[in-house]
Design a protein around this motif. Sequence first.
Motif, mmCIF file in Angstrom:
data_model
loop_
_atom_site.group_PDB
_atom_site.id
_atom_site.type_symbol
_atom_site.label_atom_id
_atom_site.label_comp_id
_atom_site.label_asym_id
_atom_site.label_seq_id
_atom_site.Cartn_x
_atom_site.Cartn_y
_atom_site.Cartn_z
ATOM 1 N N PHE A 1 7.731 -9.674 36.043
ATOM 2 C CA PHE A 1 7.406 -8.961 34.808
ATOM 3 C C PHE A 1 6.818 -9.975 33.831
ATOM 4 O O PHE A 1 7.510 -10.558 33.000
ATOM 5 N N THR A 2 5.534 -10.202 34.007
ATOM 6 C CA THR A 2 4.798 -11.192 33.211
ATOM 7 C C THR A 2 3.459 -10.601 32.798
ATOM 8 O O THR A 2 3.119 -9.470 33.163
ATOM 9 N N LEU A 3 2.706 -11.375 32.056
ATOM 10 C CA LEU A 3 1.356 -10.948 31.683
ATOM 11 C C LEU A 3 0.460 -10.759 32.907
ATOM 12 O O LEU A 3 -0.602 -10.143 32.803
ATOM 13 N N LEU A 4 0.864 -11.292 34.044
ATOM 14 C CA LEU A 4 0.041 -11.207 35.244
ATOM 15 C C LEU A 4 0.609 -10.311 36.339
ATOM 16 O O LEU A 4 -0.082 -10.000 37.304
ATOM 17 N N ASP A 5 1.850 -9.908 36.214
ATOM 18 C CA ASP A 5 2.502 -9.143 37.279
ATOM 19 C C ASP A 5 3.589 -8.274 36.668
ATOM 20 O O ASP A 5 4.594 -8.779 36.163
ATOM 21 N N ARG A 6 3.379 -6.969 36.704
ATOM 22 C CA ARG A 6 4.377 -6.046 36.144
ATOM 23 C C ARG A 6 5.060 -5.228 37.238
ATOM 24 O O ARG A 6 5.531 -4.121 36.994
ATOM 25 N N SER A 7 5.142 -5.767 38.412
ATOM 26 C CA SER A 7 5.695 -5.003 39.531
ATOM 27 C C SER A 7 7.166 -4.654 39.352
ATOM 28 O O SER A 7 7.685 -3.767 40.039
ATOM 29 N N ALA A 8 7.872 -5.340 38.427
ATOM 30 C CA ALA A 8 9.295 -5.038 38.204
ATOM 31 C C ALA A 8 9.504 -3.853 37.265
ATOM 32 O O ALA A 8 10.650 -3.507 36.966
ATOM 33 N N GLU A 9 8.430 -3.218 36.835
ATOM 34 C CA GLU A 9 8.547 -2.087 35.907
ATOM 35 C C GLU A 9 9.565 -1.043 36.366
ATOM 36 O O GLU A 9 10.426 -0.627 35.575
ATOM 37 N N PRO A 10 9.565 -0.621 37.629
ATOM 38 C CA PRO A 10 10.562 0.369 38.065
ATOM 39 C C PRO A 10 11.995 -0.147 37.916
ATOM 40 O O PRO A 10 12.902 0.625 37.574
ATOM 41 N N LEU A 11 12.217 -1.425 38.161
ATOM 42 C CA LEU A 11 13.552 -1.999 38.021
ATOM 43 C C LEU A 11 14.005 -1.982 36.571
ATOM 44 O O LEU A 11 15.167 -1.673 36.284
ATOM 45 N N LEU A 12 13.104 -2.309 35.652
ATOM 46 C CA LEU A 12 13.452 -2.283 34.240
ATOM 47 C C LEU A 12 13.898 -0.883 33.828
ATOM 48 O O LEU A 12 14.880 -0.715 33.094
ATOM 49 N N ASP A 13 13.197 0.133 34.317
ATOM 50 C CA ASP A 13 13.540 1.511 33.972
ATOM 51 C C ASP A 13 14.877 1.927 34.583
ATOM 52 O O ASP A 13 15.717 2.535 33.908
ATOM 53 N N VAL A 14 15.097 1.581 35.851
ATOM 54 C CA VAL A 14 16.351 1.950 36.523
ATOM 55 C C VAL A 14 17.539 1.247 35.870
ATOM 56 O O VAL A 14 18.602 1.853 35.670
ATOM 57 N N ALA A 15 17.360 -0.025 35.527
ATOM 58 C CA ALA A 15 18.440 -0.765 34.862
ATOM 59 C C ALA A 15 18.794 -0.106 33.531
ATOM 60 O O ALA A 15 19.985 0.067 33.205
ATOM 61 N N ALA A 16 17.784 0.272 32.772
ATOM 62 C CA ALA A 16 18.030 0.927 31.485
ATOM 63 C C ALA A 16 18.760 2.251 31.681
ATOM 64 O O ALA A 16 19.701 2.575 30.940
ATOM 65 N N VAL B 1 11.597 -5.984 44.345
ATOM 66 C CA VAL B 1 11.990 -4.970 43.364
ATOM 67 C C VAL B 1 12.765 -3.830 44.019
ATOM 68 O O VAL B 1 13.782 -3.363 43.490
ATOM 69 N N GLU B 2 12.311 -3.383 45.182
ATOM 70 C CA GLU B 2 12.978 -2.265 45.853
ATOM 71 C C GLU B 2 14.424 -2.617 46.200
ATOM 72 O O GLU B 2 15.331 -1.788 46.073
ATOM 73 N N THR B 3 14.642 -3.844 46.637
ATOM 74 C CA THR B 3 15.995 -4.307 46.951
ATOM 75 C C THR B 3 16.860 -4.321 45.701
ATOM 76 O O THR B 3 18.008 -3.846 45.715
ATOM 77 N N MET B 4 16.316 -4.858 44.625
ATOM 78 C CA MET B 4 17.067 -4.935 43.376
ATOM 79 C C MET B 4 17.429 -3.544 42.859
ATOM 80 O O MET B 4 18.539 -3.325 42.355
ATOM 81 N N VAL B 5 16.518 -2.608 42.972
ATOM 82 C CA VAL B 5 16.789 -1.239 42.524
ATOM 83 C C VAL B 5 17.971 -0.657 43.292
ATOM 84 O O VAL B 5 18.859 -0.018 42.706
ATOM 85 N N ARG B 6 18.034 -0.891 44.593
ATOM 86 C CA ARG B 6 19.143 -0.365 45.398
ATOM 87 C C ARG B 6 20.491 -0.912 44.913
ATOM 88 O O ARG B 6 21.476 -0.159 44.825
ATOM 89 N N PHE B 7 20.530 -2.187 44.594
ATOM 90 C CA PHE B 7 21.787 -2.772 44.121
ATOM 91 C C PHE B 7 22.163 -2.224 42.737
ATOM 92 O O PHE B 7 23.333 -1.908 42.491
#
Length: 316
Positions: free
Chosen positions: A190-205, A169-175
Motif C-alpha cells: 500500500f504505497t504510491l506505487l502499489d495499492r494491492s493491499a486495498e482489499p485487506l485495508l477494507d476487510v480489517a476495517a 493479500v489474499e492470505t492476510m485477508v483469510r487470517f
Amino acid sequence: MNGEGAERRSLGRTGLSVSPLCVGCAPLGDMPETFEYGVSEERARATLAAVFDSEINFLDTAASYGDGESERRIGRVLAERGGLPEGVVLATKADRDLHTGEFTGDQMRRSVERSLGLLGLDRLQLVHLHDPEHEPFEDHMAPGGTVEALLGLVEEGVIEHLGVAGGPVETMVRFVETGLFEVAITHNRFTLLDRSAEPLLDVAAEHGVALLNAAPYGSGILAKGPDAYARYEYREAPEEMVERAKAIQAACEAVGVPLAAAALQFSLRDARISSTVVGISRPERVAQTLELASRKIPEELWEELEPLSVPRDRRA
C-alpha cells in the motif's frame, strides 16, 4: 501527522495507544543481504536512543530480524534504561525456524520464549504470527498449529495481544476474517506505487482489526528516488513502475515537496491505517522522518498523484 507530533491513535481494540509512526527495527538486526548495508551495534544503539527520546512510542521487530540480533540489541538498550519506557509499545513477531523451516505450534512457543529472553521482558505486548504464507492456512489453523499455540500464550498472559503480519493479500485477508487477530501488518503493498493491499485495508476495517502499513517507501525507491534506487521490495523494479515513480517524483518536485514526504503521508493520511511502519537505521533519521511526516502538502498534489499511483491494470 500534520504537525501533531505527539498525536496518539487507538490500536484497534487492543486498548494500546500508539503514534502514527512506528519504527521498523529490521535494519537494526544488521541484515546486509536484505538491505544492502550493515548496521553496527553502536549505530543501532544510538538509533534506538533517538527513538526512545522522541515522540514516537511504537517499535516493531521480529524474531527473524538478523536471526534475533534486532531483538538482542533492543534488549540491551532496554536493560540500560531500566526496562521498557512507560508508554512505549513494542511489538515483535513469532517466526518459523529459519534453519529447518519448522512452522509449528511448538516452534511458536520456542520463538516467543527466545524473544522474551533477548528483549529481557517477562511478557510481550503484541506478537504477530510472521509470514504465515510459508505454510498452508489450514495447517496454521489446525489443532496444535501455530494459531492455537499463540492463542494459548495469550491465555497464559505471556502475550497480551495477537496480530498477523504477512505478504500475500489474499492470505492476510483469510487470517483477518477468522476474528482471532487484533492487529494486521501489510508491507510494500500500500504505497504510491502499489495499492494491492486495498482489499485487506477494507476487510480489517470491517472486522475492527488495526492495520499497520509497513514499508511506505517500497524498500527505498520512494525515498531515494528511482534514479538512485530502482528497486521495489528489495528486487529490481519493473520498468513500468520505475517510469511511474519518475512521474510521481517530477510532480512532487514541481511543487517543492520531497518524494519521501508524499510517500510517507500517502499512508499516514489514510484513516484505515492505525500506524505506518518505517525502517530507521540512523539516529538522525528519526527527526528527519518526523519532519517528512509533518511537511505541508497541497491537496492539488494528491489529485495529480492519483492516476500516477494506480497502475492501469489495477483500476476498478
